[in-house]
Design a protein around this motif. Structure first.
Motif, mmCIF file in Angstrom:
data_model
loop_
_atom_site.group_PDB
_atom_site.id
_atom_site.type_symbol
_atom_site.label_atom_id
_atom_site.label_comp_id
_atom_site.label_asym_id
_atom_site.label_seq_id
_atom_site.Cartn_x
_atom_site.Cartn_y
_atom_site.Cartn_z
ATOM 1 N N GLU A 544 54.562 57.098 21.575
ATOM 2 C CA GLU A 544 55.798 57.821 21.873
ATOM 3 C C GLU A 544 56.750 56.954 22.688
ATOM 4 O O GLU A 544 57.979 56.973 22.479
ATOM 5 N N MET A 545 56.194 56.147 23.616
ATOM 6 C CA MET A 545 57.039 55.236 24.397
ATOM 7 C C MET A 545 57.613 54.148 23.494
ATOM 8 O O MET A 545 58.801 53.814 23.571
ATOM 9 N N ALA A 546 56.770 53.578 22.624
ATOM 10 C CA ALA A 546 57.211 52.476 21.770
ATOM 11 C C ALA A 546 58.217 52.933 20.727
ATOM 12 O O ALA A 546 59.069 52.143 20.299
ATOM 13 N N ALA A 547 58.141 54.196 20.319
ATOM 14 C CA ALA A 547 59.020 54.696 19.254
ATOM 15 C C ALA A 547 60.490 54.629 19.640
ATOM 16 O O ALA A 547 61.367 54.613 18.774
ATOM 17 N N THR A 548 60.769 54.565 20.941
ATOM 18 C CA THR A 548 62.164 54.478 21.395
ATOM 19 C C THR A 548 62.677 53.049 21.395
ATOM 20 O O THR A 548 63.845 52.810 21.693
ATOM 21 N N GLU A 549 61.802 52.086 21.056
ATOM 22 C CA GLU A 549 62.170 50.667 21.074
ATOM 23 C C GLU A 549 61.885 50.067 19.689
ATOM 24 O O GLU A 549 60.752 49.634 19.412
ATOM 25 N N LYS A 569 58.486 42.181 27.651
ATOM 26 C CA LYS A 569 59.896 42.554 27.806
ATOM 27 C C LYS A 569 60.060 44.055 28.036
ATOM 28 O O LYS A 569 61.163 44.521 28.341
ATOM 29 N N TYR A 570 58.966 44.812 27.880
ATOM 30 C CA TYR A 570 59.022 46.264 28.056
ATOM 31 C C TYR A 570 58.042 46.633 29.163
ATOM 32 O O TYR A 570 56.902 47.012 28.907
ATOM 33 N N PRO A 571 58.464 46.499 30.433
ATOM 34 C CA PRO A 571 57.556 46.611 31.579
ATOM 35 C C PRO A 571 56.772 47.920 31.631
ATOM 36 O O PRO A 571 55.579 47.925 31.912
ATOM 37 N N GLU A 572 57.434 49.035 31.345
ATOM 38 C CA GLU A 572 56.738 50.323 31.438
ATOM 39 C C GLU A 572 55.620 50.408 30.397
ATOM 40 O O GLU A 572 54.505 50.822 30.703
ATOM 41 N N PHE A 573 55.946 49.991 29.172
ATOM 42 C CA PHE A 573 54.931 49.989 28.118
ATOM 43 C C PHE A 573 53.813 48.996 28.457
ATOM 44 O O PHE A 573 52.626 49.292 28.256
ATOM 45 N N ALA A 574 54.184 47.830 28.976
ATOM 46 C CA ALA A 574 53.188 46.808 29.315
ATOM 47 C C ALA A 574 52.222 47.325 30.376
ATOM 48 O O ALA A 574 51.011 47.051 30.318
ATOM 49 N N ARG A 575 52.742 48.102 31.369
ATOM 50 C CA ARG A 575 51.865 48.657 32.407
ATOM 51 C C ARG A 575 50.868 49.644 31.792
ATOM 52 O O ARG A 575 49.688 49.653 32.144
#
Length: 885
Positions: A544-549, A569-575
Motif C-alpha cells: 500500500e505504501m509502494a503503490a503511491t510511488e 530514496k524512499y525512507p519510510e518504505f525503507a524503514r
C-alpha cells in the motif's frame, strides 16, 4: 597346468577354478581336478598365428586360429599325465570352462561357454580346445557387450575334473534367489546327473530349509532319470523314464537334504556371501562340483528383514525435494534430542528410553536425498506414552499421513512395547500424572524457554565474521546445551495441540453437527497474536505504501538479487522493509534447510511480492478485506451457540476445549517461528565455518560445507574426524546427490525390509500416477470461501511471482510462502493437512484454501480458470470469462 592345485595370487584360473581351489584348501569335498591355463594355448601357437592375433585381435580371428589349433607334444603329454594321475585310462572326466569373469559376483556367464561331461582321457585335449572355441562365439561376444565387458578376452582356463557319477545330483542356493530370503536354503535335486536340472531340460524336486535345519517347504516333481550309457552312446548319457510309482517319490531323504543345505552354507561362510552350488551324491558321499555367487541377489530385499514404512506426507512441508547431508544430520540430531526429552518429561523411565536408542536415532530417514518419517518408530514412540489407541489417531492426523498404519500392524507395535500389565498400568497412571503436571506448568515452561532463546540468540543478528573456527563450534555447543537439549515447551505444546485439536474436531462433528469438516478451522481464525500471519499483513502494508510511488513499484516488481539501491530514496518504505528483514529475514522458502538462502542473502522474492501486490492496488483490483477471518470466526461461533443453546454443560465443556485449542495452536505457530530463528543461527554458523574451511583449502568452495554431516563438520574442528580429506568426501557425496536429483523421486509412502539402501525401488508394489478426472476434483477444505480466478502453478517459489487475484497451485507450501499469499485469492495444495502451516496461515488471512488434492499440480496449468469452494473442498475447472478477468 596345475595338479595338485597350488594357486598363487596371480594364477589365471578364472572364477570357477579359483573358487574350487579355495574350497578344496578349506576342506570341502571337491572331486580331484587340474586346470589347463591360458598360457598353454599361447605356448602352442605358431609364429604366424601369434602375429595374426597381435595384428587383428578380434573374436573372428580367434575362431579362425582355434579351428586349426593343435597342442604341442609337450602340452599334450602333460594333459595325458594329469588325466592318468586323476584316474587312469578308463576314467571319465568333466571338462568345464573357467573364464576370468565367469562365476563372479557381477557376471555368472551361466550357460554361455561350453562344458562337457563323461569325457574319456583321450578326448580331454580335444574338448579343452572346444571350450576355448566357445569363449569366442558370437553369443559370447553379444553377452560381453551387453554386460559392458571388453569384447576380446584371453582364452579361458579349463578345468578337468574327475567325473563322479552320482545317484542324485542338483543345485543349491544358500539364500532364496527368488524371494530374497537370506535365511532360507533352496535345494534342487534330480536322480542321476544334475546337468539336466541346470540346463532346464528336466524338473527336479525342490526343498526350502530354514533356520535350525527345518525343512519348511517341499515340492516333489514328476521326473525322469539321467544315467550313464554305454560307451557307444555319443552323448555319454541318456534319459530313462521312471516307473509311475517312483516318478513322484522324493529323490533325496531328509538327511541328504540337510547335508546339501549345510554344504551350501559352508561355501557361503567361506566366501562371505550367498552361493549357488552344484553338487552330486555318490552313495553317502556328497561332492561339491562348483560354487559361485548368487547374481542379482543384491537387488532383492530380504523379506524376513526388519520392516519399515516411510512416509513424507507432512514433513515435505519443511523438507521438500533434495536435502543436503548437513541439514538432514542436524534435523535428525534435533529430533533425537527433543523426543528423548519429551519422554523423560512424560515419566518414561530412563532405562526404557535407552533401550529404544535405535528408535530415537531413526525418527527420520534420508532416501535418495529426500527426508522421510520412519513411521514404525513414530508409532513406537506413541506406544510408550499413555493412551496409545487414542493418541495414535491424533498423531496420524497431526502428521498428515494419508494412510493409517492399519490396526493389525499398530497392534503389533503396541504389543511389542507392552510388558507386565500391572507395571504398565502403573506407568500409564504415572505418565498421565506427568502429562497433567507438565501441561499445568506449560505457561511457565514457555516463559523460561523464551528467556533461554533470548539468552542464546539475542535480539540482533551477530557478526560472526571475526570468529575462529573453534569459537564458531563452541557457539554451536552452547546452542545445543541451551536449546536443543531443553526443547521441552514446544514439544509438550505440540502434543497438547494434537490432543485438543482432535477433541475439538470430534465435538463440532458430534455436538454441533458439522458435516463439512471445516467448522473447527473457522473457530480458530482471527487470532491476532499469531505471529505467522504477521508477515502477510506487513507485505500488504508495504504494498500500500509502494503503490503511491510508481517508480518504486516498477523497481520492486522486477527485483532480482541484491536490494535495489533505489529503495533508499524512499525512507519510510525503507524503514518498513528493514524492520521486516530484521524480524522475518530468516523466514524464507524452505527455511529449515540450512542450505537455503534467506531474505538477508536475497530479498528479491519479498520485493517482487510487494511489487506485484502494489501493481494490483494501482490497477484498482480489489484486495482481500482485512476482517475476512473475523467474519468467518463470528459465523462459526454463532453456529456453535445455536447448536448448544439448550445444553449448558456441553457449552461449558466446548468453550473450555475451544479456548485451550486456540491457545495451543497459537503457541504452536509462535514457537515454530522461534525454531526458524534457531535454524537460522545454525545456518549462519555453518556458512561461516564453510568460509573458514574454504580459505584453508579444506573445501573447494564455502557452500561445499552442506555436503558434510553436522558431526563431521564439528568433529573436524574439534580433532575427532575420521577423515581429513573433506574435499574428497564432498566430491563423493556431490556425485551421489547429483544422481539422486536426476533419478525419479521416491513415492510419498513405501515399505522396506532389512537394509534400506539395497534392493528397494522406494515405491509401492503398484504405483500409478494419481490425476483428477474430468473437470472436477476435491481435497480437504481448510478455509471457506468460493473463489473464481486464473491459477498460477508454482514449482519454484523463488523464481515465481503471483499477480493479484490469482489462485496459487502448489505441491506443498512452507512458512516462507506467506509473503506471496497477500496477492493470491485462493490456495490449492497437493500435499498437506489441517494442521499444516499453510492451512493455519491461510485461515488467519481468510484465504480460501484446499489441501491434500492429489495430482492438482499436473491437472492444472498456468492460466486455467477454476472455481474453488474452500468449505466443501471442491475445485471445478471453468471456461475463462470473455474479454479477460
Amino acid at each position: 597346468m596345475l595338479w595338485p592345485v597350488q594357486v598363487q595370487v596371480d594364477t589365471p584360473l578364472g572364477g570357477k577354478g579359483r573358487a574350487l581351489a579355495e574350497l578344496m584348501r578349506a576342506g570341502l569335498p571337491i572331486p580331484d581336478w587340474f586346470a589347463v591355463l591360458p598360457h598353454s594355448f599361447k605356448s602352442c601357437l605358431s609364429v604366424e598365428q601369434a602375429e595374426t592375433l597381435a595384428s587383428v585381435p578380434t573374436a573372428e580371428t580367434m575362431r579362425t586360429v582355434l579351428a586349426a589349433f593343435t597342442f604341442s607334444d609337450e602340452v599334450r603329454d602333460a594333459i595325458d599325465q594329469a588325466c592318468a594321475l586323476l584316474g587312469g585310462a578308463n576314467a571319465r572326466f568333466a571338462v568345464r570352462s573357467s573364464a576370468q569373469e565367469e562365476d563372479s559376483a557381477a557376471h555368472s556367464f551361466a550357460g554361455q561357454l561350453e562344458s562337457f561331461i563323461n569325457v574319456d582321457a583321450e578326448s580331454v585335449a580335444e574338448q579343452v580346445v572346444a571350450v576355448w572355441r566357445s569363449g569366442f562365439s558370437e553369443r559370447i561376444v553379444a553377452y560381453r557387450r551387453q554386460a559392458g565387458l571388453t569384447a576380446l578376452p584371453d582364452v579361458p582356463a579349463v578345468l578337468v575334473q574327475r567325473m563322479v557319477t552320482g545317484e542324485v545330483s542338483g543345485v543349491a542356493f544358500s539364500a532364496d534367489p527368488v524371494s530374497g530370503r537370506r535365511g532360507v536354503v533352496v535345494v534342487g535335486a534330480l536322480p542321476g546327473l544334475g546337468n539336466a536340472l541346470v540346463s532346464g531340460e528336466a524338473t527336479g524336486d525342490t526343498w526350502r530349509v530354514g533356520a535350525g535345519d527345518t525343512i519348511i517347504e517341499r515340492a516333489i516333481a514328476a521326473k525322469d532319470i539321467i544315467q550313464q550309457a554305454d560307451a557307444s552312446d555319443p552323448a555319454g548319457f541318456r534319459r530313462v523314464s521312471l516307473p509311475a510309482s517312483q516318478a513322484r517319490e522324493p529323490c533325496l531323504e531328509d538327511a541328504g537334504i540337510l547335508q546339501v543345505a549345510r554344504l551350501a552354507m559352508a561355501a557361503e561362510r567361506h566366501f562371505g556371501r550367498p552361493q549357488d552350488i552344484e553338487w552330486t551324491m555318490d552313495g553317502e558321499r556328497l561332492y561339491l562340483l562348483q560354487s559361485r555367487p548368487i547374481t542379482g541377489l543384491e537387488q532383492l530385499p530380504d523379506p524376513d528383514g526388519r520392516r519399515a514404512i516411510w512416509d513424507n506426507s507432512n514433513i515435505i512441508e519443511s523438507y521438500s525435494g533434495m536435502t543436503t547431508p548437513l541439514t538432514f544430520s542436524f534435523a535428525r540430531r534435533a529430533y533425537e534430542y527433543v523426543y528423548r526429552e519429551f519422554c523423560r518429561l512424560m515419566g518414561v523411565p530412563q532405562s526404557r528410553i535407552e533401550e529404544r536408542s535405535d528408535m530415537f536415532g531413526c525418527m527420520l530417514g534420508l532416501i535418495r536425498g529426500r527426508v522421510y518419517y520412519n513411521l514404525f518408530n513414530w508409532y513406537r514412540l506413541v506406544a510408550i506414552l499413555p493412551g496409545y489407541r487414542f493418541n495414535r489417531r491424533f498423531m496420524e492426523q497431526m502428521m498428515g499421513v494419508r494412510e493409517s498404519l492399519g490396526d493389525e500392524l499398530a497392534a503389533e507395535v503396541a504389543k511389542a512395547e507392552q510388558g507386565n500389565r500391572l507395571v504398565d498400568a502403573l506407568r500409564l497412571a504415572g505418565a498421565l500424572l506427568n502429562l497433567l503436571l507438565a501441561y499445568a506448568g506449560l505457561g511457565g515452561r514457555i516463559q523460561r524457554f523464551y528467556l533461554r532463546l533470548e539468552s542464546a540468540l539475542g535480539h540482533e543478528r551477530p557478526d560472526l565474521s571475526r570468529l575462529r573456527p573453534d569459537e564458531l563450534v563452541a557457539y554451536c555447543r552452547r546452542l545445543e546445551q541451551q536449546l536443543l537439549t531443553h526443547w521441552d515447551a514446544p514439544i509438550i505444546n505440540d502434543f497438547a495441540t494434537m490432543i485438543f485439536y482432535g477433541v475439538l474436531r470430534r465435538l463440532v462433528s458430534s455436538w454441533v453437527g458439522d458435516t463439512t469438516g471445516t467448522l473447527q478451522n473457522n473457530l480458530l481464525c482471527a487470532d491476532q497474536a499469531m505471529i505467522s500471519a504477521e508477515p502477510a499483513r506487513l507485505v500488504r502494508r508495504m504494498a500500500e505504501m509502494a503503490a503511491t510511488e510508481p517508480g518504486l513499484v516498477e523497481t520492486l516488481s522486477e527485483a532480482s538479487g541484491a536490494l535495489p539501491s533505489v529503495v533508499a530514496k524512499y525512507p519510510e518504505f525503507a524503514r518498513e522493509l528493514d524492520g521486516y528483514l530484521a524480524r522475518f529475514g530468516e523466514r524464507c522458502m524452505e527455511e529449515l534447510k540450512l542450505e537455503s538462502p534467506t531474505l538477508h542473502d536475497d530479498p528479491s522474492p519479498l520485493l517482487r511480492s510487494i511489487g506485484q501486490y502494489a501493481l494490483g492496488i494501482q490497477a484498482g483490483r480489489p484486495t482481500a478485506a482485512p476482517d475476512v477471518e473475523t467474519g468467518l470466526r463470528q459465523q462459526a461461533e454463532a453456529q456453535v451457540n445455536a447448536a448448544l443453546a439448550g445444553h449448558p454443560l456441553r457449552r461449558l465443556v466446548f468453550n473450555w476445549v475451544l479456548a485451550h485449542t486456540r491457545l495451543r495452536v497459537r503457541t504452536r505457530e509462535n514457537l515454530r517461528f522461534e525454531r526458524t530463528r534457531v535454524f537460522g543461527r545454525a545456518r549462519m554458523i555453518t556458512v561461516e565455518l564453510g568460509k573458514r574451511l574454504a580459505a584453508l583449502g579444506c573445501l573447494a568452495q564455502a557452500r561445499d560445507v552442506f555436503y558434510l554431516e553436522w558431526d563431521e563438520l564439528l568433529g573436524f574442528v574439534e580433532g575427532r574426524a575420521t577423515t581429513a580429506d573433506l574435499a574428497g568426501l564432498v566430491a563423493v557425496r556431490q556425485r551421489e546427490f547429483d544422481a539422486h536429483a536426476q533419478a525419479a523421486a521416491p513415492s510419498e509412502r513405501f515399505e522396506t525390509r532389512g537394509i534400506l539402501y539395497r534392493g528397494h525401488s522406494f515405491s509401492p508394489e503398484q504405483q500409478a500416477a494419481v490425476l483428477p478426472e474430468g473437470d472436477r476434483c476435491s481435497g480437504t477444505g481448510c478455509c471457506p470461501g468460493i473463489v473464481r480466478g486464473p491459477v498460477r502453478v508454482i514449482r519454484d517459489p523463488r523464481q515465481s511471482t503471483v499477480k493479484l487475484g490469482e489462485i496459487i497451485v502448489a505441491e506443498r507450501t512452507d512458512p516462507g510462502w506467506v509473503m506471496v499469499f497477500p496477492s493470491a485469492s485462493g490456495l490449492l495444495v497437493e500435499r498437506g493437512s489441517l494442521l499444516s502451516h499453510s492451512a493455519i496461515v491461510a485461515r488467519e488471512l481468510g484465504l480460501p484454501t484446499i489441501v491434500a488434492i492429489p495430482g492438482v499440480t499436473r491437472w492444472l496449468r498456468d492460466g486455467d480458470w477454476v472455481e474453488m469452494d474452500g468449505s466443501r473442498g471442491t475445485v471445478v475447472r471453468i471456461p475463462a470469462p470473455e474479454g479477460g478477468p
